[in-house]
Design a protein around this motif. Structure first.
Motif, short mmCIF file in Angstrom:
data_model
loop_
_atom_site.label_atom_id
_atom_site.label_comp_id
_atom_site.label_asym_id
_atom_site.label_seq_id
_atom_site.Cartn_x
_atom_site.Cartn_y
_atom_site.Cartn_z
N ARG A 1 55.54 -49.69 -1.41
CA ARG A 1 54.15 -49.72 -0.95
C ARG A 1 53.64 -51.13 -0.69
NH1 ARG A 1 52.12 -47.70 -6.78
NH2 ARG A 1 51.59 -49.69 -7.75
N THR A 2 54.49 -52.14 -0.80
CA THR A 2 54.06 -53.50 -0.52
C THR A 2 55.20 -54.28 0.14
OG1 THR A 2 53.23 -55.57 -1.49
CG2 THR A 2 54.76 -54.28 -2.82
N THR A 3 54.83 -55.28 0.93
CA THR A 3 55.84 -56.14 1.57
C THR A 3 56.03 -57.44 0.80
OG1 THR A 3 54.13 -57.13 2.99
CG2 THR A 3 55.32 -55.21 3.86
N ARG A 4 55.21 -57.65 -0.23
CA ARG A 4 55.30 -58.88 -1.01
C ARG A 4 56.21 -58.66 -2.23
NH1 ARG A 4 49.44 -59.10 0.12
NH2 ARG A 4 49.05 -60.80 1.60
N PRO A 5 56.85 -59.73 -2.72
CA PRO A 5 57.67 -59.58 -3.92
C PRO A 5 56.85 -59.11 -5.11
CG PRO A 5 58.13 -61.67 -2.82
CD PRO A 5 56.92 -61.10 -2.16
N VAL A 6 57.43 -58.20 -5.89
CA VAL A 6 56.77 -57.67 -7.09
C VAL A 6 57.55 -58.16 -8.30
CG1 VAL A 6 56.02 -55.60 -8.31
CG2 VAL A 6 56.06 -55.61 -5.80
N THR A 7 56.87 -58.84 -9.21
CA THR A 7 57.55 -59.41 -10.37
C THR A 7 57.88 -58.33 -11.39
OG1 THR A 7 55.49 -59.86 -11.54
CG2 THR A 7 56.31 -61.58 -10.06
N ALA A 8 58.83 -58.64 -12.24
CA ALA A 8 59.19 -57.72 -13.31
C ALA A 8 58.00 -57.51 -14.24
CB ALA A 8 60.38 -58.26 -14.09
N ALA A 9 57.19 -58.56 -14.44
CA ALA A 9 56.02 -58.43 -15.31
C ALA A 9 55.03 -57.40 -14.74
CB ALA A 9 55.34 -59.79 -15.47
N SER A 10 54.82 -57.44 -13.42
CA SER A 10 53.91 -56.48 -12.79
C SER A 10 54.45 -55.06 -12.90
CB SER A 10 53.70 -56.83 -11.32
OG SER A 10 53.04 -58.08 -11.19
N LEU A 11 55.77 -54.90 -12.68
CA LEU A 11 56.38 -53.59 -12.81
C LEU A 11 56.27 -53.08 -14.24
CD1 LEU A 11 59.60 -54.21 -10.67
CD2 LEU A 11 57.78 -52.60 -10.11
N ALA A 12 56.53 -53.95 -15.19
CA ALA A 12 56.48 -53.55 -16.60
C ALA A 12 55.07 -53.12 -16.99
CB ALA A 12 56.95 -54.71 -17.48
N GLU A 13 54.06 -53.84 -16.50
CA GLU A 13 52.68 -53.50 -16.83
C GLU A 13 52.30 -52.13 -16.27
OE1 GLU A 13 48.14 -55.31 -16.33
OE2 GLU A 13 49.87 -56.35 -15.44
N GLU A 14 52.67 -51.88 -15.01
CA GLU A 14 52.30 -50.59 -14.41
C GLU A 14 53.06 -49.43 -15.04
OE1 GLU A 14 51.97 -48.44 -10.02
OE2 GLU A 14 51.98 -50.62 -10.21
N LEU A 15 54.31 -49.66 -15.37
CA LEU A 15 55.15 -48.59 -15.94
C LEU A 15 55.00 -48.47 -17.46
CD1 LEU A 15 58.37 -49.34 -13.87
CD2 LEU A 15 56.80 -47.44 -13.53
N GLU A 16 54.31 -49.46 -18.07
CA GLU A 16 54.10 -49.48 -19.52
C GLU A 16 55.42 -49.51 -20.27
OE1 GLU A 16 51.55 -46.16 -20.35
OE2 GLU A 16 49.78 -47.16 -19.58
#
Length: 233
Positions: free
Chosen positions: A16-31
């Protein structure tokens, strides 16, 4: 959340995005922990998911990646129906009809157990009782945006003064009761935003403006980001 579901959700977040997504952002959303994200992404790459990047810099999913269609989740159904309801109330005639058709298609496609999320939603868009009248054909305007063609307009500003403009349309913005057409204005040699209800007349020209629609959009976004100090999606 099962690990298989979590790995699927990682793909959804990246697509859903063209920008790089950090592991920290993924971890926060996925809990979950960043360590779990690193392990899941490594496994996805091992399964030939076209994910580029690495820990610390962020991950990007190749644009040509595709997955077979999957059944919508209840929250996704409500999100899609809410958006379609909003467009049905505030879009031009063509978009409003398309939005109502979309709701009908979603209702026909989902299984019986999920149809209450459409027939009896917990959220809804308020009615728009005072829509402003557009001064030009909005469906044709969208076609001219995609084709990269110019439009000549007569515009009446808030001081009731008329001006003739030749514009390169970029994007149509939808507010509560009015619509705004963002465009490059040849007269001002800059981007301008025109309320469509203040456009008195419009001539759709066959002449192309010479800029790729995607490039023109990027230039407009950079201008808005610089002017307002915000980052656009």
């Amino acid at each position: 959340m099962r690990r298989a579901d979590r790995m699927f959700q990682i793909i959804q977040i990246l697509r859903r995005t063209t920008r790089p997504v950090t592991a920290a952002s993924l971890a926060e959303e996925l809990e979950v922990s960043k360590r779990s994200v690193y392990r899941d992404v490594a496994d996805l790459i091992g399964q030939r998911a076209p994910i580029r990047g690495e820990a610390g810099s962020g991950y990007v999913l190749a644009r040509d990646f595709d997955m077979p269609p999957l059944m919508l989740a209840p929250d996704e159904i409500e999100a899609a129906v809410l958006g379609a309801q909003w467009v049905a109330e505030r879009g031009d005639a063509v978009l409003a009809t398309a939005a109502r058709d979309l709701i009908a298609k979603i209702e026909a496609a989902v299984p019986e157990r999920l149809r209450p999320y459409i027939a009896e939603p917990t959220i809804g868009a308020p009615a728009n009782n005072a829509p402003a009248r557009d001064g030009l054909d909005m469906a044709r305007t969208r076609a001219w945006i995609r084709a990269g063609r110019k439009i000549r307009i007569r515009y009446r500003d808030q001081h009731d003064e008329d001006s003739q403009r030749t514009i390169w349309p970029v994007i149509i913005g939808y507010a509560e009761t009015v619509r705004l057409l963002a465009a490059w204005c040849e007269l001002r040699q800059d981007f301008r935003h025109f309320r469509t209800d203040r456009i008195v007349a419009a001539e759709f020209l066959d002449e192309r403006h010479g800029a790729r629609p995607g490039d023109l959009m990027k230039r407009w976004k950079r201008r808005i980001e610089k002017e307002r100090g915000v980052r656009l999606p």
